[in-house]
Design a protein around this motif. Structure first.
Motif, PDB file in Angstrom:
ATOM      1  N   HIS A 222      18.718  54.518  11.849  1.00  0.00           N
ATOM      2  CA  HIS A 222      20.121  54.832  11.449  1.00  0.00           C
ATOM      3  C   HIS A 222      21.020  53.841  12.226  1.00  0.00           C
ATOM      4  CE1 HIS A 222      18.840  58.274   9.139  1.00  0.00           C
ATOM      5  NE2 HIS A 222      18.003  58.533  10.208  1.00  0.00           N
ATOM      6  N   VAL A 223      21.973  53.216  11.348  1.00  0.00           N
ATOM      7  CA  VAL A 223      22.959  52.147  12.019  1.00  0.00           C
ATOM      8  C   VAL A 223      23.808  52.965  13.118  1.00  0.00           C
ATOM      9  CG1 VAL A 223      24.840  50.789  11.653  1.00  0.00           C
ATOM     10  CG2 VAL A 223      23.005  51.017   9.923  1.00  0.00           C
ATOM     11  N   ILE A 224      24.070  54.076  12.906  1.00  0.00           N
ATOM     12  CA  ILE A 224      24.820  54.677  14.142  1.00  0.00           C
ATOM     13  C   ILE A 224      24.007  54.964  15.248  1.00  0.00           C
ATOM     14  CG2 ILE A 224      24.420  57.241  13.336  1.00  0.00           C
ATOM     15  CD1 ILE A 224      28.172  55.786  14.390  1.00  0.00           C
ATOM     16  N   ASP A 225      22.831  55.429  14.812  1.00  0.00           N
ATOM     17  CA  ASP A 225      21.854  55.487  16.168  1.00  0.00           C
ATOM     18  C   ASP A 225      21.744  54.108  16.828  1.00  0.00           C
ATOM     19  OD1 ASP A 225      21.371  58.118  15.349  1.00  0.00           O
ATOM     20  OD2 ASP A 225      19.489  57.718  14.713  1.00  0.00           O
ATOM     21  N   HIS A 226      21.707  53.083  16.245  1.00  0.00           N
ATOM     22  CA  HIS A 226      21.485  51.599  16.723  1.00  0.00           C
ATOM     23  C   HIS A 226      22.795  51.394  17.590  1.00  0.00           C
ATOM     24  CE1 HIS A 226      19.301  48.148  17.494  1.00  0.00           C
ATOM     25  NE2 HIS A 226      20.202  47.346  16.782  1.00  0.00           N
ATOM     26  N   TRP A 227      23.995  51.751  17.031  1.00  0.00           N
ATOM     27  CA  TRP A 227      25.237  51.263  17.791  1.00  0.00           C
ATOM     28  C   TRP A 227      25.428  52.280  19.268  1.00  0.00           C
ATOM     29  CZ3 TRP A 227      28.923  48.237  17.276  1.00  0.00           C
ATOM     30  CH2 TRP A 227      29.258  47.429  16.074  1.00  0.00           C
ATOM     31  N   ALA A 228      24.779  53.561  19.260  1.00  0.00           N
ATOM     32  CA  ALA A 228      24.903  54.166  20.164  1.00  0.00           C
ATOM     33  C   ALA A 228      24.059  53.676  21.221  1.00  0.00           C
ATOM     34  CB  ALA A 228      24.237  55.506  19.759  1.00  0.00           C
ATOM     35  N   HIS A 229      22.877  53.226  20.949  1.00  0.00           N
ATOM     36  CA  HIS A 229      21.714  52.660  21.693  1.00  0.00           C
ATOM     37  C   HIS A 229      22.413  51.262  22.426  1.00  0.00           C
ATOM     38  CE1 HIS A 229      17.733  50.087  22.405  1.00  0.00           C
ATOM     39  NE2 HIS A 229      18.171  50.753  23.331  1.00  0.00           N
ATOM     40  N   LEU A 230      22.715  50.522  21.562  1.00  0.00           N
ATOM     41  CA  LEU A 230      23.275  49.269  22.269  1.00  0.00           C
ATOM     42  C   LEU A 230      24.669  49.494  23.073  1.00  0.00           C
ATOM     43  CD1 LEU A 230      22.796  47.154  19.068  1.00  0.00           C
ATOM     44  CD2 LEU A 230      21.541  46.987  21.123  1.00  0.00           C
ATOM     45  N   THR A 231      25.143  50.300  22.642  1.00  0.00           N
ATOM     46  CA  THR A 231      26.507  50.838  23.713  1.00  0.00           C
ATOM     47  C   THR A 231      25.984  51.166  25.157  1.00  0.00           C
ATOM     48  OG1 THR A 231      27.839  51.380  21.768  1.00  0.00           O
ATOM     49  CG2 THR A 231      28.549  52.133  23.608  1.00  0.00           C
ATOM     50  N   ILE A 232      25.028  52.181  25.074  1.00  0.00           N
ATOM     51  CA  ILE A 232      24.540  52.668  26.275  1.00  0.00           C
ATOM     52  C   ILE A 232      23.632  51.559  26.956  1.00  0.00           C
ATOM     53  CG2 ILE A 232      22.668  54.147  27.064  1.00  0.00           C
ATOM     54  CD1 ILE A 232      23.389  56.349  24.937  1.00  0.00           C
ATOM     55  N   HIS A 233      22.984  50.716  26.354  1.00  0.00           N
ATOM     56  CA  HIS A 233      22.489  49.635  27.005  1.00  0.00           C
ATOM     57  C   HIS A 233      23.225  48.718  27.632  1.00  0.00           C
ATOM     58  CE1 HIS A 233      18.961  46.717  27.166  1.00  0.00           C
ATOM     59  NE2 HIS A 233      20.030  45.744  26.870  1.00  0.00           N
ATOM     60  N   GLY A 234      24.405  48.595  26.875  1.00  0.00           N
ATOM     61  CA  GLY A 234      25.510  47.498  27.465  1.00  0.00           C
ATOM     62  C   GLY A 234      26.048  48.221  28.754  1.00  0.00           C
ATOM     63  N   CYS A 235      26.488  49.423  28.660  1.00  0.00           N
ATOM     64  CA  CYS A 235      26.991  50.243  29.875  1.00  0.00           C
ATOM     65  C   CYS A 235      26.039  50.370  30.851  1.00  0.00           C
ATOM     66  CB  CYS A 235      27.256  51.695  29.309  1.00  0.00           C
ATOM     67  SG  CYS A 235      28.227  52.837  30.431  1.00  0.00           S
ATOM     68  N   LEU A 236      24.924  50.428  30.653  1.00  0.00           N
ATOM     69  CA  LEU A 236      23.920  50.517  31.774  1.00  0.00           C
ATOM     70  C   LEU A 236      23.800  48.880  32.481  1.00  0.00           C
ATOM     71  CD1 LEU A 236      21.064  52.617  30.585  1.00  0.00           C
ATOM     72  CD2 LEU A 236      22.664  53.216  32.273  1.00  0.00           C
ATOM     73  N   HIS A 237      23.973  48.038  31.791  1.00  0.00           N
ATOM     74  CA  HIS A 237      24.165  46.730  32.349  1.00  0.00           C
ATOM     75  C   HIS A 237      25.362  46.575  33.359  1.00  0.00           C
ATOM     76  CE1 HIS A 237      20.716  44.269  30.798  1.00  0.00           C
ATOM     77  NE2 HIS A 237      20.988  44.549  29.593  1.00  0.00           N
ATOM     78  N   LEU A 238      26.388  47.082  32.802  1.00  0.00           N
ATOM     79  CA  LEU A 238      27.786  46.875  33.737  1.00  0.00           C
ATOM     80  C   LEU A 238      27.607  47.620  34.955  1.00  0.00           C
ATOM     81  CD1 LEU A 238      30.369  47.363  30.837  1.00  0.00           C
ATOM     82  CD2 LEU A 238      29.561  45.284  31.821  1.00  0.00           C
ATOM     83  N   LEU A 239      26.609  48.855  34.698  1.00  0.00           N
ATOM     84  CA  LEU A 239      26.385  49.302  36.099  1.00  0.00           C
ATOM     85  C   LEU A 239      25.263  49.036  37.080  1.00  0.00           C
ATOM     86  CD1 LEU A 239      26.899  53.016  34.443  1.00  0.00           C
ATOM     87  CD2 LEU A 239      28.546  51.750  35.935  1.00  0.00           C
ATOM     88  N   GLY A 240      24.734  47.949  36.498  1.00  0.00           N
ATOM     89  CA  GLY A 240      23.934  47.213  37.274  1.00  0.00           C
ATOM     90  C   GLY A 240      22.447  47.373  37.088  1.00  0.00           C
ATOM     91  N   TYR A 241      22.092  48.083  35.924  1.00  0.00           N
ATOM     92  CA  TYR A 241      20.742  48.016  35.314  1.00  0.00           C
ATOM     93  C   TYR A 241      20.487  46.745  34.795  1.00  0.00           C
ATOM     94  CZ  TYR A 241      20.648  52.948  36.302  1.00  0.00           C
ATOM     95  OH  TYR A 241      20.720  54.323  37.036  1.00  0.00           O
ATOM     96  N   ASP A 242      18.892  46.286  34.676  1.00  0.00           N
ATOM     97  CA  ASP A 242      18.585  45.075  34.228  1.00  0.00           C
ATOM     98  C   ASP A 242      17.184  45.234  33.576  1.00  0.00           C
ATOM     99  OD1 ASP A 242      18.898  42.653  33.033  1.00  0.00           O
ATOM    100  OD2 ASP A 242      19.821  41.781  34.880  1.00  0.00           O
ATOM    101  N   HIS A 243      16.811  44.523  32.883  1.00  0.00           N
ATOM    102  CA  HIS A 243      15.348  44.438  32.311  1.00  0.00           C
ATOM    103  C   HIS A 243      14.707  43.126  32.448  1.00  0.00           C
ATOM    104  CE1 HIS A 243      17.424  42.758  28.766  1.00  0.00           C
ATOM    105  NE2 HIS A 243      18.150  43.941  28.835  1.00  0.00           N
ATOM    106  N   ILE A 244      15.227  42.265  33.520  1.00  0.00           N
ATOM    107  CA  ILE A 244      14.147  41.018  33.757  1.00  0.00           C
ATOM    108  C   ILE A 244      12.819  41.133  34.124  1.00  0.00           C
ATOM    109  CG2 ILE A 244      14.367  38.896  35.014  1.00  0.00           C
ATOM    110  CD1 ILE A 244      17.708  38.941  34.680  1.00  0.00           C
TER     111      ILE A 244
END
Length: 147
Positions: free
Chosen positions: A99-121
């Motif tokens: 669902h497009v709205i679910d993907h928006w939610a995921h990417l927003t949360i994903h980006g927010c976590l990056h801003l808080l110092g989380y990473d996936h390298i």
């Protein structure tokens, strides 16, 4: 609580600020944090330019995170900025049968976590970040985006 400044100059198809606020505040509640985030909705051309300029990758991407960097003597609650490509979000959702709205939610949360110092390298960092994303999305009634 996270406050939001939403910029969508080109009126691209995207959720409203209430949806973004819901998703960002899900992160804030879970991680007991506060701050301010600016989200700009962009097209693929701008996404490619930003990705090339800041990451050296000459292709568009779904979300880019720009954490705030202030000197120690400057007090600010600004966590950073997110640039989310509306066309890429829609293309990925369709290709991944989400669902497009679910993907928006995921990417927003994903980006927010990056801003808080989380990473996936590193794999261990990725496992921790993905587990947190899955948990946050589940609390919003959204299935595992990696499953």
């Amino acid at each position: 609580m996270i406050t939001l400044d939403l910029i969508n100059e080109d009126n691209l198809s995207a959720p409203d600020s209430d949806k973004f606020g819901l998703w960002l505040n899900q992160v804030a509640k879970k991680l007991n944090t506060t701050g301010e985030i600016c989200i700009k909705i962009i097209d693929t051309t701008e996404s490619q330019k930003l990705n090339n300029t800041y990451r050296g990758k000459n292709k568009p991407t779904n979300v880019l995170s720009f954490p705030s960097e202030f000197p120690d003597f400057v007090e600010s609650s600004h966590l950073g900025d997110l640039a989310i490509s509306a066309p890429i979000v829609e293309q990925e959702a369709q290709a991944q049968n989400k669902h497009v709205i679910d993907h928006w939610a995921h990417l927003t949360i994903h980006g927010c976590l990056h801003l808080l110092g989380y990473d996936h390298i590193e794999d261990t960092e990725a496992d921790k970040m993905e587990a947190l994303e899955i948990e946050l999305l589940a609390e919003l009634g959204i299935g595992n985006p990696y499953g």
